[in-house]
Scaffold this motif. Sequence first.
Motif, PDB file in Angstrom:
ATOM      1  N   ARG A 156       0.854  -1.189   0.000  1.00  0.00           N
ATOM      2  CA  ARG A 156       0.000   0.000   0.000  1.00  0.00           C
ATOM      3  C   ARG A 156       0.891   1.241   0.000  1.00  0.00           C
ATOM      4  O   ARG A 156       1.541   1.544   0.992  1.00  0.00           O
ATOM      5  CB  ARG A 156      -0.905   0.006   1.230  1.00  0.00           C
ATOM      6  CG  ARG A 156      -1.766  -1.238   1.378  1.00  0.00           C
ATOM      7  CD  ARG A 156      -2.610  -1.161   2.642  1.00  0.00           C
ATOM      8  NE  ARG A 156      -3.213  -2.434   2.965  1.00  0.00           N
ATOM      9  CZ  ARG A 156      -3.931  -2.670   4.065  1.00  0.00           C
ATOM     10  NH1 ARG A 156      -4.126  -1.680   4.934  1.00  0.00           N
ATOM     11  NH2 ARG A 156      -4.436  -3.850   4.299  1.00  0.00           N
ATOM     12  N   GLN A 159      -0.044   4.507  -0.804  1.00  0.00           N
ATOM     13  CA  GLN A 159      -0.667   5.813  -0.637  1.00  0.00           C
ATOM     14  C   GLN A 159      -0.157   6.500   0.633  1.00  0.00           C
ATOM     15  O   GLN A 159       0.093   5.847   1.651  1.00  0.00           O
ATOM     16  CB  GLN A 159      -2.194   5.668  -0.563  1.00  0.00           C
ATOM     17  CG  GLN A 159      -2.821   5.113  -1.835  1.00  0.00           C
ATOM     18  CD  GLN A 159      -2.585   6.024  -3.033  1.00  0.00           C
ATOM     19  OE1 GLN A 159      -2.719   7.237  -2.940  1.00  0.00           O
ATOM     20  NE2 GLN A 159      -2.229   5.424  -4.163  1.00  0.00           N
ATOM     21  N   GLN A 176      -1.769   8.296   2.714  1.00  0.00           N
ATOM     22  CA  GLN A 176      -2.685   8.125   3.842  1.00  0.00           C
ATOM     23  C   GLN A 176      -2.466   6.787   4.533  1.00  0.00           C
ATOM     24  O   GLN A 176      -2.604   6.677   5.761  1.00  0.00           O
ATOM     25  CB  GLN A 176      -4.141   8.242   3.375  1.00  0.00           C
ATOM     26  CG  GLN A 176      -5.140   8.264   4.524  1.00  0.00           C
ATOM     27  CD  GLN A 176      -4.856   9.388   5.512  1.00  0.00           C
ATOM     28  OE1 GLN A 176      -4.680  10.541   5.125  1.00  0.00           O
ATOM     29  NE2 GLN A 176      -4.789   9.062   6.797  1.00  0.00           N
TER      30      GLN A 176
END
Length: 237
Positions: free
Chosen positions: A87, A89, A91
């Motif tokens: 992941r 990203q 965020q």
Amino acid sequence: MTADPSAPLVTILDDEPAIRAMLSDALEEAGFRTMSFGRATEFEAALQSATPDVCLVDLSLPDKDGLTLVHRLALEQGATVIIISGRAQVQDRITGLELGADDYIIKPFDPTEVVARVRARLRRGQPQQQSGNTASFSGWTAHFDSYLLEDETGDKTPMSHAEGQVLRLFLERPKRLISRAVMQEILGGAAGESFDRAMDVRISRLRTKLKEDPKNPRLIKTIYGAGYIFLGDVSWR
């Protein structure tokens, strides 16, 4: 080769056997002891008798939520946790760091980078002398003896003493959530709206001097309702 029983223990939790093998080989070649697990339940059972120095944790696990596990490791075990995840990203990184992870490595990765990150985290966990007066991060150099920010071209921008205090607070605690309460405790001053406004002003000025996009800063991230996280890698001298 038999591992030194006094060497730091690194646990690896990832459901991909190839990644577990690659990390184990690299870490053991570097002198670490390792234990590898494909499922969170196996890993948690091993923690009953083993105390790892560093935990490498993948977020996408077949039997449990990786972020929940990271949070529990950080709070209950006091373990150094490095997330390894596909992941990418921002965020996702912020959430992982906010929940207690010490670092975040994105797949695919070079195993030598993981070894270097593990070593860096272990050094930071050892008692150290007070940080120096010069810190380098993300193409910038902060000179705290003269309160100057220097960019990659050598151009220097002055900081106020108050701005320097806030920046130093971030640089001494990279990739860790810093709450308003912690900032107030370390920096001093009366708690409440006046302190919050003063911090907002100082951080806004620092972002401007660091040429940050005010709508999407890449270094000093605001975690609304919680505090701030500084996302850059920092070296002191």
